[in-house]
Write a protein that holds these residues in place. Structure first.
Motif, mmCIF file in Angstrom:
data_model
loop_
_atom_site.group_PDB
_atom_site.id
_atom_site.type_symbol
_atom_site.label_atom_id
_atom_site.label_comp_id
_atom_site.label_asym_id
_atom_site.label_seq_id
_atom_site.Cartn_x
_atom_site.Cartn_y
_atom_site.Cartn_z
ATOM 1 N N HIS A 183 0.784 -1.069 -0.042
ATOM 2 C CA HIS A 183 -0.199 -0.044 0.031
ATOM 3 C C HIS A 183 1.026 1.554 0.199
ATOM 4 N N ASP A 184 0.597 2.620 -0.450
ATOM 5 C CA ASP A 184 1.104 3.513 -0.133
ATOM 6 C C ASP A 184 1.624 3.842 1.184
ATOM 7 N N GLY A 185 3.442 3.792 1.254
ATOM 8 C CA GLY A 185 3.943 3.535 2.747
ATOM 9 C C GLY A 185 4.309 2.457 3.576
ATOM 10 N N TYR A 186 3.640 1.223 3.007
ATOM 11 C CA TYR A 186 3.429 0.311 3.400
ATOM 12 C C TYR A 186 3.272 -1.027 3.225
ATOM 13 N N GLY A 187 3.317 -2.172 4.286
ATOM 14 C CA GLY A 187 3.719 -3.644 3.368
ATOM 15 C C GLY A 187 2.659 -4.878 4.872
ATOM 16 N N ARG A 188 1.596 -4.743 4.290
ATOM 17 C CA ARG A 188 0.785 -5.643 4.993
ATOM 18 C C ARG A 188 0.801 -6.849 5.047
ATOM 19 N N ILE A 189 1.019 -7.865 5.886
ATOM 20 C CA ILE A 189 0.539 -9.313 6.207
ATOM 21 C C ILE A 189 -0.688 -9.441 7.033
ATOM 22 N N ALA A 190 -1.619 -10.654 6.402
ATOM 23 C CA ALA A 190 -3.299 -10.554 7.008
ATOM 24 C C ALA A 190 -3.374 -12.225 7.235
ATOM 25 N N ILE A 191 -3.554 -12.281 8.581
ATOM 26 C CA ILE A 191 -3.874 -13.857 8.508
ATOM 27 C C ILE A 191 -4.517 -14.149 9.711
ATOM 28 N N GLN A 192 -5.417 -15.118 9.045
ATOM 29 C CA GLN A 192 -7.257 -15.348 9.011
ATOM 30 C C GLN A 192 -7.318 -16.196 9.608
ATOM 31 N N TRP A 193 -7.181 -16.727 10.609
ATOM 32 C CA TRP A 193 -7.385 -17.896 11.655
ATOM 33 C C TRP A 193 -9.135 -18.399 11.536
ATOM 34 N N PRO A 194 -8.976 -19.832 12.045
ATOM 35 C CA PRO A 194 -10.100 -19.945 11.920
ATOM 36 C C PRO A 194 -11.204 -19.130 13.673
ATOM 37 N N THR A 195 -10.372 -19.184 14.659
ATOM 38 C CA THR A 195 -10.862 -18.849 15.540
ATOM 39 C C THR A 195 -9.684 -17.942 16.160
ATOM 40 N N PRO A 196 -9.924 -17.237 17.224
ATOM 41 C CA PRO A 196 -8.601 -16.098 17.916
ATOM 42 C C PRO A 196 -7.678 -16.529 17.858
ATOM 43 N N ILE A 197 -6.718 -16.057 18.243
ATOM 44 C CA ILE A 197 -5.122 -16.375 17.903
ATOM 45 C C ILE A 197 -4.584 -15.763 18.946
ATOM 46 N N THR A 198 -3.469 -15.653 19.856
ATOM 47 C CA THR A 198 -2.392 -15.064 20.586
ATOM 48 C C THR A 198 -1.120 -15.095 20.043
ATOM 49 N N ARG A 249 -0.515 -21.417 17.941
ATOM 50 C CA ARG A 249 -0.398 -22.686 17.797
ATOM 51 C C ARG A 249 -0.261 -23.308 16.206
ATOM 52 N N ALA A 250 -0.154 -24.039 15.621
ATOM 53 C CA ALA A 250 0.451 -24.535 14.658
ATOM 54 C C ALA A 250 -0.385 -24.134 13.370
ATOM 55 N N PHE A 251 -0.449 -23.909 12.293
ATOM 56 C CA PHE A 251 -1.432 -23.545 11.452
ATOM 57 C C PHE A 251 0.048 -24.201 9.725
ATOM 58 N N THR A 252 -1.235 -24.338 9.119
ATOM 59 C CA THR A 252 -0.109 -24.311 7.312
ATOM 60 C C THR A 252 -1.392 -23.265 6.535
ATOM 61 N N GLY A 253 -0.633 -23.210 5.642
ATOM 62 C CA GLY A 253 -0.896 -21.794 4.668
ATOM 63 C C GLY A 253 -0.591 -21.732 3.406
ATOM 64 N N GLN A 254 -0.316 -20.557 2.224
ATOM 65 C CA GLN A 254 0.473 -20.347 1.200
ATOM 66 C C GLN A 254 1.154 -19.361 2.095
ATOM 67 N N LEU A 255 2.305 -19.402 2.532
ATOM 68 C CA LEU A 255 3.683 -18.303 2.960
ATOM 69 C C LEU A 255 3.728 -17.482 1.579
ATOM 70 N N ASN A 256 3.889 -18.344 0.296
ATOM 71 C CA ASN A 256 4.264 -18.302 -1.236
ATOM 72 C C ASN A 256 3.704 -17.201 -0.894
ATOM 73 N N ILE A 257 3.016 -16.426 -0.925
ATOM 74 C CA ILE A 257 2.366 -14.743 -1.069
ATOM 75 C C ILE A 257 2.490 -13.941 -0.529
ATOM 76 N N ILE A 258 3.640 -13.973 0.305
ATOM 77 C CA ILE A 258 4.271 -13.282 1.426
ATOM 78 C C ILE A 258 5.170 -12.310 -0.028
ATOM 79 N N ASN A 259 5.593 -13.778 0.122
ATOM 80 C CA ASN A 259 6.888 -13.582 -0.817
ATOM 81 C C ASN A 259 6.732 -12.513 -2.041
ATOM 82 N N HIS A 260 5.089 -13.260 -3.162
ATOM 83 C CA HIS A 260 4.872 -12.751 -4.166
ATOM 84 C C HIS A 260 4.703 -11.134 -3.993
ATOM 85 N N HIS A 261 3.819 -10.995 -2.861
ATOM 86 C CA HIS A 261 2.785 -9.680 -3.265
ATOM 87 C C HIS A 261 3.491 -8.264 -2.435
ATOM 88 N N LEU A 262 4.661 -8.237 -1.158
ATOM 89 C CA LEU A 262 5.318 -7.895 -0.874
ATOM 90 C C LEU A 262 6.987 -7.872 -1.718
#
Length: 158
Positions: A34-49, A65-78
Motif C-alpha cells: 500500500h502507499d508507504g507500507y506493506g501488510r501481511i494478514a493472517i486469518q485464523w478460524p478462531t482467535p489466536i495469540t 498454535r501450528a498452522f498451514t497456509g500459502q506462505l508464498n503469497i508473502i514472497n509474491h505480493h511484498l
C-alpha cells in the motif's frame, strides 16, 4: 520380568501411535503493498495469540498454535519489502528476511485476523534542497531550483 517390560514398552508405543497429533490449523494468508507500507494478514478460524517482533532486518511472527497456509503469497505480493519468508519446522512461526528498514505495527481485526504492517521508515536525507526529497514515503527527484535573474538595464549614452 523381561517379558513384562517388553509388553509394557510395546503397549506404550502403540498408545503413542494411536494418540492423534495436534493438527495444524488452515489459515488464509493475504499480503499487499500500500502507499508507504506493506501488510501481511493472517486469518485464523478462531482467535489466536501471537507475538510479532523485528530482529534487525528479520521479521518474526510467532503464534500459539501450528498452522498451514500459502506462505508464498508473502514472497509474491511484498517483493519490495520481503526477500524471503519461511515457516518453522513446528509450524508456529513465520520468519521473513526484510529488504529495507521498517517499523512494525500490528493489530487484531475481528478477533481472528492478525494484521502486520511493515511501515517504511522515513529518514531525513542530508544534502541540498535540489538533491532528493521524500514524498509520500517514496524518493523522488526534487524539481530544479528556480533561478531568479535580475535584469539590469544599462543606459547607453548616445
Amino acid at each position: 520380568m523381561m517379558k513384562r517390560a517388553a509388553a509394557f514398552l510395546t503397549a506404550v508405543a502403540l498408545a503413542a501411535l494411536t494418540i492423534p497429533a495436534q493438527a495444524a490449523e488452515k489459515v488464509e494468508l493475504r499480503a499487499g503493498e500500500h502507499d508507504g507500507y506493506g501488510r501481511i494478514a493472517i486469518q485464523w478460524p478462531t482467535p489466536i495469540t501471537y507475538q510479532a517482533k523485528l530482529e534487525g532486518q528479520t521479521l518474526v511472527i510467532h503464534f500459539a498454535r501450528a498452522f498451514t497456509g500459502q506462505l508464498n503469497i508473502i514472497n509474491h505480493h511484498l517483493d519490495h519489502y520481503v526477500a524471503s519468508a519461511s515457516q518453522s519446522a513446528d509450524g508456529t512461526t513465520i520468519t521473513a528476511k526484510l529488504l529495507r528498514p521498517v517499523e512494525l505495527k500490528t493489530e487484531m481485526v475481528d478477533h481472528n485476523i492478525v494484521a502486520i504492517d511493515l511501515v517504511q521508515k522515513i529518514e531525513m536525507l542530508s544534502g541540498r534542497p535540489d538533491a532528493q526529497m521524500l514524498a509520500k514515503g517514496k524518493l523522488i527527484k526534487a524539481p530544479p531550483p528556480k533561478i531568479e535573474t535580475a535584469k539590469t538595464e544599462v543606459a547607453q549614452a548616445a
